[in-house]
Design a protein around this motif. Structure first.
Motif, PDB file in Angstrom:
ATOM      1  N   SER A   1       0.915  -1.362  -0.372  1.00 46.35           N
ATOM      2  CA  SER A   1      -0.038  -0.986  -0.215  1.00 46.35           C
ATOM      3  C   SER A   1       1.153   0.847   0.256  1.00 46.35           C
ATOM      4  CB  SER A   1      -0.789   0.024   0.979  1.00 46.35           C
ATOM      5  OG  SER A   1      -1.899   1.128   1.396  1.00 46.35           O
ATOM      6  N   GLY A   2       0.983   1.970  -1.231  1.00 46.79           N
ATOM      7  CA  GLY A   2       1.993   2.953  -1.685  1.00 46.79           C
ATOM      8  C   GLY A   2       3.191   2.633  -1.531  1.00 46.79           C
ATOM      9  N   THR A   3       4.554   3.373  -0.496  1.00 50.73           N
ATOM     10  CA  THR A   3       5.891   3.300  -1.145  1.00 50.73           C
ATOM     11  C   THR A   3       5.974   2.867   0.286  1.00 50.73           C
ATOM     12  OG1 THR A   3       5.930   4.854  -2.762  1.00 50.73           O
ATOM     13  CG2 THR A   3       8.030   3.828  -1.551  1.00 50.73           C
ATOM     14  N   SER A   4       6.725   1.869   1.141  1.00 50.81           N
ATOM     15  CA  SER A   4       7.594   1.560   2.196  1.00 50.81           C
ATOM     16  C   SER A   4       8.935   2.248   2.281  1.00 50.81           C
ATOM     17  CB  SER A   4       7.525   0.052   2.219  1.00 50.81           C
ATOM     18  OG  SER A   4       8.214  -0.321   3.915  1.00 50.81           O
ATOM     19  N   LYS A   5       9.139   2.645   2.733  1.00 50.48           N
ATOM     20  CA  LYS A   5      10.631   3.454   2.702  1.00 50.48           C
ATOM     21  C   LYS A   5      11.334   2.900   4.623  1.00 50.48           C
ATOM     22  CE  LYS A   5      11.312   7.310   0.888  1.00 50.48           C
ATOM     23  NZ  LYS A   5      11.257   9.253   0.662  1.00 50.48           N
ATOM     24  N   ASP A   6      12.630   3.216   4.294  1.00 48.36           N
ATOM     25  CA  ASP A   6      14.152   2.898   4.814  1.00 48.36           C
ATOM     26  C   ASP A   6      14.950   4.012   5.208  1.00 48.36           C
ATOM     27  OD1 ASP A   6      12.037   0.708   6.338  1.00 48.36           O
ATOM     28  OD2 ASP A   6      14.002  -0.505   5.754  1.00 48.36           O
ATOM     29  N   LYS A   7      14.635   4.847   6.130  1.00 48.26           N
ATOM     30  CA  LYS A   7      15.801   5.920   6.068  1.00 48.26           C
ATOM     31  C   LYS A   7      16.567   4.873   7.729  1.00 48.26           C
ATOM     32  CE  LYS A   7      13.461   9.416   4.455  1.00 48.26           C
ATOM     33  NZ  LYS A   7      12.982  10.949   4.442  1.00 48.26           N
TER      34      LYS A   7
END
Length: 353
Positions: A258-264
Motif C-alpha cells: 500500500s503506497g511506498t514503504s521506505k527505510d531510512k
C-alpha cells in the motif's frame, strides 16, 4: 614470474569469506585450490518478535572451496562456493546448509574481474562500514527480500553478472542482476565506488557511494514491484583506530504494497585494537520505516574481542535496543526474527582456518 604473481593475487580477489582462504595446492603453472572454514559456538538470549529471551547455544559454521586456473600471464578462470552450516536441530530448515556465495568468473589482472552467480556484491564496500560486530546483524537493504526471494539483503543475489576493478586508489563494482527462475528480476542492477585518500601521518579516509535498483516482471509471488537503494559512507583509519559512518535508504512499491514503504537509516562505528590480544568495538544504529511495517531500530552495541590466536577469538557483546517492532501494515513485514525491542547479550568462540 608473472604467473606466480597472478596466482598470489587471485585469493585476495575472492572477497567476502574467502579473503582468509588458505591455498592448499599450487600447480606448476600457478593454478591454485583454496579452502576456507569458520567454526563457532554462540551463547545468546537474543529473541525474535514475540519470543522470550531465554539463553540458547547456537553452532555457527561456514565452509568454502575455490581457486583459480591460469589461462595465460594475464587471465585466470576463478570460482568460489561457500556455505553456511547449521547444527543438527536446524536440519530440514533453511539454515541447515545454505549457499552464501556460489560463483565462477574470469580474472583479467589489471583489467578487472567478471563473476557470474551468487556473488559477493560490491555493496559490501558500504555495508562493511557498519558490519564490524560478531553479535549484531546488518539491516542495510532489509526490504530487498520483498522483491527478490533469493536475496540476502543487498549482499548477494542469485543470477548476478558483476564486474569489479581497482584503479589505483579507486575501487569500483557494477552488476546486472538476472535473478533465478523464481525471483523474476527484470532490469535490476547496482553500482558502487570507493576512493581511498592517503593522508600520510593523519591516516586514510575512504568515502564510498552505492546504488541499486530492482524490478520484477508480471508473474510470481513478488510480481510488479520496484525497489531502489542508495547509500553513502566514510571510513577513517589512523593507526589502531577505525571509525565508520554511513547513511542509506531504500524503498519499495508495487503489487501487494500500500503506497511506498521506505527505510531510512544511519550507523556509526568505532573499532580500536588495544594491543595484540584485545580489540574493543562500539556502535550506534538507527532505522525508521514509513509506509510499510513501521519498524524502528535504535541499537547501541558494545563488544570486546580477545584474540586467542591470529585466527581464533572469544567475543563478548551487549546490544541495547530501544526500537519498535512495528505493525506489519502497508507492506509485508521483514526480519520477523529480529526483535527491535529486547536487549541481548552474545558470548561466542570463533575458529577460522
Amino acid at each position: 614470474m608473472k604467473k606466480t604473481l597472478l596466482a598470489l593475487a587471485v585469493p585476495a580477489l575472492l572477497m567476502a569469506g574467502s579473503a582468509s582462504a588458505a591455498t592448499v595446492h599450487t600447480a606448476e603453472d600457478g593454478s591454485t585450490i583454496d579452502v576456507y572454514s569458520r567454526l563457532g559456538f554462540n551463547i545468546t538470549d537474543r529473541a525474535g518478535m514475540g519470543e522470550d529471551g531465554d539463553a540458547v547455544g547456537n553452532f555457527d559454521a561456514r565452509i568454502g572451496l575455490g581457486g583459480s586456473q591460469v589461462v595465460n600471464d594475464k587471465v585466470s578462470v576463478i570460482g568460489w562456493a561457500e556455505y553456511s552450516v547449521g547444527a543438527a536441530e536446524q536440519r530440514g530448515t533453511d539454515n541447515s546448509f545454505t549457499p552464501r556465495y556460489v560463483w565462477a568468473g574470469i580474472d583479467g589482472s589489471e583489467y578487472g574481474k567478471v563473476t557470474f552467480g551468487r556473488v559477493a556484491s560490491g555493496i559490501i564496500m558500504l555495508s562493511d562500514l557498519g558490519d564490524v560486530f560478531a553479535a549484531s546483524d546488518v539491516i542495510l537493504g532489509r526490504q530487498l527480500e520483498l522483491v527478490d526471494n533469493s536475496a540476502a539483503q543487498t549482499f548477494r543475489q542469485d543470477g548476478t553478472i558483476q564486474y569489479q576493478n581497482s584503479l589505483g586508489a579507486f575501487d569500483m563494482s557494477v552488476a546486472y542482476i538476472l535473478g533465478n527462475s523464481e525471483s523474476n528480476q527484470d532490469g535490476s542492477y547496482n553500482a558502487v565506488g570507493r576512493y581511498t585518500f592517503d593522508l600520510g601521518d593523519a591516516g586514510t579516509l575512504a568515502p564510498v557511494v552505492a546504488y541499486q535498483a530492482n524490478s520484477t516482471g508480471d508473474t510470481g509471488a513478488n510480481a510488479n514491484r520496484d525497489y531502489t537503494f542508495w547509500g553513502a559512507g566514510l571510513q577513517y583509519k589512523l593507526n589502531e583506530l577505525t571509525l565508520g559512518a554511513m547513511y542509506n535508504q531504500d524503498e519499495i512499491e508495487g503489487q501487494g504494497i500500500s503506497g511506498t514503504s521506505k527505510d531510512k537509516s544511519y550507523e556509526l562505528t568505532a573499532v580500536y585494537n588495544i594491543n595484540d590480544d584485545w580489540t574493543a568495538r562500539a556502535g550506534y544504529r538507527a532505522l525508521e520505516n514509513t509506509g510499510g511495517d513501521e519498524t524502528e531500530y535504535k541499537d547501541t552495541t558494545l563488544e570486546v574481542q580477545y584474540h586467542l590466536t591470529a585466527r581464533s577469538s572469544i567475543y563478548t557483546s551487549y546490544v541495547m535496543r530501544n526500537g519498535e517492532n512495528g505493525t506489519g501494515m502497508g507492506a509485508p513485514a521483514v526480519m520477523t526474527w529480529n526483535n527491535a525491542e529486547e536487549d541481548y547479550y552474545h558470548l561466542g568462540l570463533r575458529y577460522e582456518f
